[in-house]
Design a protein around this motif. Structure first.
Motif, PDB file in Angstrom:
ATOM      1  N   ALA A 152      -2.830  29.280   9.978  1.00 12.10           N
ATOM      2  CA  ALA A 152      -2.401  27.942   9.584  1.00 12.10           C
ATOM      3  C   ALA A 152      -0.967  27.996   9.064  1.00 12.10           C
ATOM      4  CB  ALA A 152      -3.332  27.404   8.502  1.00 12.10           C
ATOM      5  N   ALA A 169      -3.500  33.501  15.245  1.00  9.97           N
ATOM      6  CA  ALA A 169      -2.613  32.409  14.838  1.00  9.97           C
ATOM      7  C   ALA A 169      -3.145  31.873  13.514  1.00  9.97           C
ATOM      8  CB  ALA A 169      -2.624  31.311  15.888  1.00  9.97           C
ATOM      9  N   ARG A 192     -10.338  26.295  16.968  1.00  5.61           N
ATOM     10  CA  ARG A 192      -9.826  27.506  16.315  1.00  5.61           C
ATOM     11  C   ARG A 192     -10.916  28.540  16.083  1.00  5.61           C
ATOM     12  NH1 ARG A 192      -6.702  29.584  16.525  1.00  5.61           N
ATOM     13  NH2 ARG A 192      -5.768  30.093  14.530  1.00  5.61           N
ATOM     14  N   VAL A 250     -10.886  32.309  21.106  1.00  5.82           N
ATOM     15  CA  VAL A 250     -11.277  31.571  19.903  1.00  5.82           C
ATOM     16  C   VAL A 250     -12.112  32.509  19.025  1.00  5.82           C
ATOM     17  CG1 VAL A 250     -12.811  29.703  19.144  1.00  5.82           C
ATOM     18  CG2 VAL A 250     -11.198  29.315  21.031  1.00  5.82           C
ATOM     19  N   LEU A 251     -11.901  32.463  17.716  1.00  4.12           N
ATOM     20  CA  LEU A 251     -12.666  33.341  16.832  1.00  4.12           C
ATOM     21  C   LEU A 251     -14.088  32.808  16.605  1.00  4.12           C
ATOM     22  CD1 LEU A 251     -10.023  34.357  14.116  1.00  4.12           C
ATOM     23  CD2 LEU A 251     -10.495  35.405  16.324  1.00  4.12           C
ATOM     24  N   SER A 309     -12.977  19.478   4.402  1.00  4.98           N
ATOM     25  CA  SER A 309     -12.052  19.393   3.261  1.00  4.98           C
ATOM     26  C   SER A 309     -10.644  19.854   3.641  1.00  4.98           C
ATOM     27  CB  SER A 309     -12.585  20.208   2.077  1.00  4.98           C
ATOM     28  OG  SER A 309     -12.308  21.587   2.234  1.00  4.98           O
ATOM     29  N   TYR A 310     -10.471  20.405   4.846  1.00  3.96           N
ATOM     30  CA  TYR A 310      -9.130  20.718   5.348  1.00  3.96           C
ATOM     31  C   TYR A 310      -8.718  19.778   6.475  1.00  3.96           C
ATOM     32  CZ  TYR A 310      -8.815  24.612   2.263  1.00  3.96           C
ATOM     33  OH  TYR A 310      -8.746  25.357   1.121  1.00  3.96           O
ATOM     34  N   ARG A 318       0.251  26.562   6.628  1.00  4.91           N
ATOM     35  CA  ARG A 318       0.302  26.613   5.170  1.00  4.91           C
ATOM     36  C   ARG A 318       0.274  28.029   4.613  1.00  4.91           C
ATOM     37  NH1 ARG A 318      -5.137  25.280   6.119  1.00  4.91           N
ATOM     38  NH2 ARG A 318      -4.781  23.041   6.190  1.00  4.91           N
ATOM     39  N   VAL A 319      -0.319  28.969   5.355  1.00  2.33           N
ATOM     40  CA  VAL A 319      -0.433  30.325   4.810  1.00  2.33           C
ATOM     41  C   VAL A 319       0.491  31.330   5.496  1.00  2.33           C
ATOM     42  CG1 VAL A 319      -2.812  29.958   4.083  1.00  2.33           C
ATOM     43  CG2 VAL A 319      -2.374  31.022   6.297  1.00  2.33           C
ATOM     44  N   VAL A 368     -17.539  22.883  -2.177  1.00  2.92           N
ATOM     45  CA  VAL A 368     -17.385  23.574  -0.893  1.00  2.92           C
ATOM     46  C   VAL A 368     -16.707  24.933  -1.022  1.00  2.92           C
ATOM     47  CG1 VAL A 368     -17.348  21.371   0.334  1.00  2.92           C
ATOM     48  CG2 VAL A 368     -15.178  22.509  -0.188  1.00  2.92           C
ATOM     49  N   LYS A 380      -9.162  27.547   5.685  1.00  3.08           N
ATOM     50  CA  LYS A 380      -7.821  27.426   5.101  1.00  3.08           C
ATOM     51  C   LYS A 380      -6.803  28.311   5.817  1.00  3.08           C
ATOM     52  CE  LYS A 380      -5.412  27.388   0.640  1.00  3.08           C
ATOM     53  NZ  LYS A 380      -5.581  27.331  -0.832  1.00  3.08           N
ATOM     54  N   VAL A 381      -7.194  29.534   6.143  1.00  8.08           N
ATOM     55  CA  VAL A 381      -6.200  30.442   6.731  1.00  8.08           C
ATOM     56  C   VAL A 381      -6.023  30.250   8.235  1.00  8.08           C
ATOM     57  CG1 VAL A 381      -6.652  32.175   4.939  1.00  8.08           C
ATOM     58  CG2 VAL A 381      -7.663  32.474   7.196  1.00  8.08           C
ATOM     59  N   LEU A 382      -7.041  29.740   8.917  1.00 11.11           N
ATOM     60  CA  LEU A 382      -6.939  29.662  10.378  1.00 11.11           C
ATOM     61  C   LEU A 382      -6.503  28.303  10.912  1.00 11.11           C
ATOM     62  CD1 LEU A 382     -10.075  31.657  11.631  1.00 11.11           C
ATOM     63  CD2 LEU A 382      -7.703  32.450  11.532  1.00 11.11           C
ATOM     64  N   CYS A 383      -6.718  27.239  10.144  1.00 15.90           N
ATOM     65  CA  CYS A 383      -6.616  25.914  10.760  1.00 15.90           C
ATOM     66  C   CYS A 383      -5.587  24.995  10.113  1.00 15.90           C
ATOM     67  CB  CYS A 383      -7.969  25.204  10.687  1.00 15.90           C
ATOM     68  SG  CYS A 383      -9.302  26.123  11.464  1.00 15.90           S
ATOM     69  N   ASN A 384      -4.820  24.348  10.940  1.00 15.23           N
ATOM     70  CA  ASN A 384      -4.005  23.225  10.496  1.00 15.23           C
ATOM     71  C   ASN A 384      -4.844  21.960  10.530  1.00 15.23           C
ATOM     72  OD1 ASN A 384      -1.449  24.509  10.056  1.00 15.23           O
ATOM     73  ND2 ASN A 384      -1.254  24.709  12.279  1.00 15.23           N
ATOM     74  N   GLU A 385      -4.404  20.945   9.781  1.00 19.09           N
ATOM     75  CA  GLU A 385      -5.120  19.677   9.813  1.00 19.09           C
ATOM     76  C   GLU A 385      -5.168  19.155  11.250  1.00 19.09           C
ATOM     77  OE1 GLU A 385      -4.163  16.750   6.846  1.00 19.09           O
ATOM     78  OE2 GLU A 385      -4.071  18.287   5.281  1.00 19.09           O
ATOM     79  N   ALA A 424     -16.849  22.099   3.845  1.00 23.16           N
ATOM     80  CA  ALA A 424     -15.704  23.002   3.624  1.00 23.16           C
ATOM     81  C   ALA A 424     -14.677  22.795   4.730  1.00 23.16           C
ATOM     82  CB  ALA A 424     -16.174  24.456   3.588  1.00 23.16           C
ATOM     83  N   GLU A 450     -14.766  28.347   3.375  1.00 22.06           N
ATOM     84  CA  GLU A 450     -13.633  27.578   2.879  1.00 22.06           C
ATOM     85  C   GLU A 450     -12.331  28.321   3.150  1.00 22.06           C
ATOM     86  OE1 GLU A 450     -11.225  25.252  -0.128  1.00 22.06           O
ATOM     87  OE2 GLU A 450     -11.351  27.412   0.163  1.00 22.06           O
TER      88      GLU A 450
END
Lengths: 397, 397
Positions: B6, B4, A166, A199-200, A135-136, B8-9, B264, A110-115, A132, A106
């Motif tokens: 997101a 890179a 990503r 890509v990670l 949900s983003y 948001r963070v 999640v 959240k930290v790596l991806c934009n919608e 998870a 989760e």
């Protein structure tokens, strides 16, 4: 009141597994649908003793606020342990203790991806992680699973085509739900591809320490010279899942963002559980405990596979497993898998329809998932007989 | 590797408080900067006894996976308790057990808001919640605090002007950081405004049960006839924060989305902590425990305020408190608050600069926050003497 929800959660449904689990936790059902570790594998007596000692000598340590990164002695010990035992973790990495492993998925999303960004996943894969990511508002692209892991041609094609990919999500050992272990060759290839395309990789390894046959393969993270891999570990399958303790070993910059985001979710992970995990690893015979559980899981898995062969063969096929908690069972073409699972529930045997694990649940699927660690031996025996009867009725028609 | 992150963070910084806390947890510092409940308030002996009993009689219950909604007996008991004691919760509501209260803020933001949506907050407010909202790319609009809660004119103006306002975040009792309690009149007005403008309220009440003087006021949630309020409770200040147990009482539809999103993140909250919380509430004298702690906090708060008056008056002003853990202290105009707090740290006294709690940290601020529950009486004595010396030097210049 008319409630308006965020776009990201509008289409999010409760996990099919957890819904089935709720249903089938009623007495009388045989819980092949669960994913619980065998309760006899929990080091309950050790935890009871360590816990009593902790509350006698250092109660405040177990009850006061702590820091987000995690209990320092656990972080230090795990860092050394993972380095020595699995060659996981380098100078550029740092370790974060999380409230179970799913939190790593989760937070990473959240930290790596934009919608609208993309995660490349094994198809099928663990629904808790997929949800998870969903949900983003992330798009999931599935790469088909082969007997030795992801199809690397398809993976490369995905990386070529998807500019917004990503990270690549993989469970390399005893994958959930397929039970597949990725070959060393494919692990190397996966790492090379990730590096080439920038890509990670998110490597989720909850089952590695349950191996009861065959040889351990190096973690993808052990190949990580470039800071490309976020490694996720868990105590759920090797200690106790109710404690909710997992961890991420990630490159420093990623780690820092994970910490900031964990801070705003739960401040820190239950500190009692962290201290117990540390003391269990350092004061008890941890490797002996793993070994003992591997024997237990091996016996139970072999018992299940023998009954599968006897009652469901030759109609239902599966890849024999060497670890993990799941068997991925394939019905013959022409059999309606959903109807089969539904009728099994009518006969008080709960399995998970395989489509729950697909990127696109609407795609055709001939498989269902069996968990062998939750039911008792008697339940496994009875459940296989019932499924066998259903298979014969269905396939001999 | 170039990482890179997101959007948001990208701008999200670690909480200033937790960074200061880390720094000042070194021995030798007086920790007015913390937010820890007094360790002598923990029911450590009861928890030790209940925990030992649990591991003796039902170890598997404390160690196995559980369901996302939370431990059923705790949910049932809390539902009845909150209804009876605080008239909180109606037929349309449901209760979710969370891993600490901050998870309620994080999940509420996640399920209700798209990026760019707005949360209306008291200004200043609790940075952990503000950062949870920021972590979803939300815009925060601050409403100035008065001695009896939010300025209702500004609130209405904000609701009129902001078409994308999704909810109003309030800590009505002993607000963090100001210590302010919202008047009953303003609670009613807040509810009316939320109803008129079709905006939800997130009511965060971690401190309500710490009241050591004055009379309890009804929760905003007790006024909720329309399903407008998400109520957030916590065991951190009344039992033990290291256990990380909080809860949300929310209208059914919102509850369902919160559950899916919690699933999640961490699947469920540490089950040992949930069982202990339930047994402590039902098998021990819970209300007697609250009462005892209120006496303790009252003594400690009054002791702190007396020393404030003696050493920092007349230069530093504050609103006397009747509960909660914090004093909000105002330096005279012309004094550089940041420089003051920095020099206090040099003298081994850690406070939190008030700007950390503003919607816009760059705005001018004359206040700093003092926590009285973490330091010992001797530390409070010594700390107030040191701050007093610094105030005299600074203000008498």
């Amino acid at each position: 009141m008319q409630y308006a929800f965020a776009d990201r959660v509008k289409s999010l449904k409760p996990s099919a597994i957890r819904e089935i689990l709720k249903f089938t936790s009623q007495p009388g059902y045989i819980p092949f649908s669960a994913g619980n570790p065998a309760p006899e594998a929990f080091p309950a007596a050790d935890i009871a003793r360590l816990s009593a000692d902790l509350f006698q000598k250092r109660p405040i340590d177990a009850l006061q606020y702590s820091i987000t990164e995690g209990y320092a002695p656990l972080r230090e010990h795990l860092t050394a342990y993972m380095k020595e035992k699995h060659h996981v973790g380098r100078d550029f990495d740092n370790i974060l203790i999380t409230s179970g492993a799913n939190q790593v998925m989760e937070l990473t999303a959240k930290v790596l991806c934009n919608e609208g960004d993309m995660v490349i996943c094994e198809n099928p894969s663990f629904i808790g992680s997929l949800n998870a990511f969903r949900s983003y508002g992330l798009r999931l692209r599935g790469v088909e699973m082969e007997a030795d892991g992801m199809d690397m041609e398809s993976l490369e094609q995905a990386l070529r085509e998807e500019k917004r990919a990503r990270f690549i999500y993989t469970i390399p050992n005893f994958q959930n739900p397929t039970g597949v272990t990725m070959s060393l060759e494919k692990r190397r290839r996966l790492y090379e591809l990730a590096k080439r395309y920038g890509v990670l990789i998110l490597e989720d390894n909850p089952y590695g320490d349950t191996r009861f046959a065959g040889e351990d393969l190096p973690c993808v993270k052990s190949l990580d010279e470039d800071g490309l891999v976020v490694y996720c570990g868990s105590f759920s399958k090797v200690m106790a899942p109710g404690m909710r303790v997992g961890y991420a070993i990630a490159p420093g910059e990623v780690f820092s963002k994970l910490v900031v985001c964990k801070q705003v979710v739960d401040v820190h992970t239950n500190i009692w559980a962290q201290i117990i995990a540390h003391r269990f690893m350092t004061e008890c015979d941890y490797d002996g405990h793993l070994k003992k559980n591997q024997v237990l899981y091996g016996q139970k898995a072999r018992f299940t596979m023998e009954l599968m062969d006897r009652h469901l063969g030759p109609w239902v096929s599966y890849q024999p497993i060497e670890g993990g908690l799941f068997l991925w069972c394939r019905l013959p073409g022409g059999v309606d898998m959903q109807a089969f699972c539904k009728e099994a529930v009518n006969r008080k045997v709960a399995t998970v329809p395989g489509s729950a694990f697909l990127m696109d649940e609407g795609q055709p699927c001939q498989c269902f998932r069996i968990n062998y660690s939750t039911p008792t031996d008697a339940q496994i025996q009875q459940g296989m007989e019932i499924l066998g009867g259903l298979v014969r009725e269905t396939c001999a028609r």
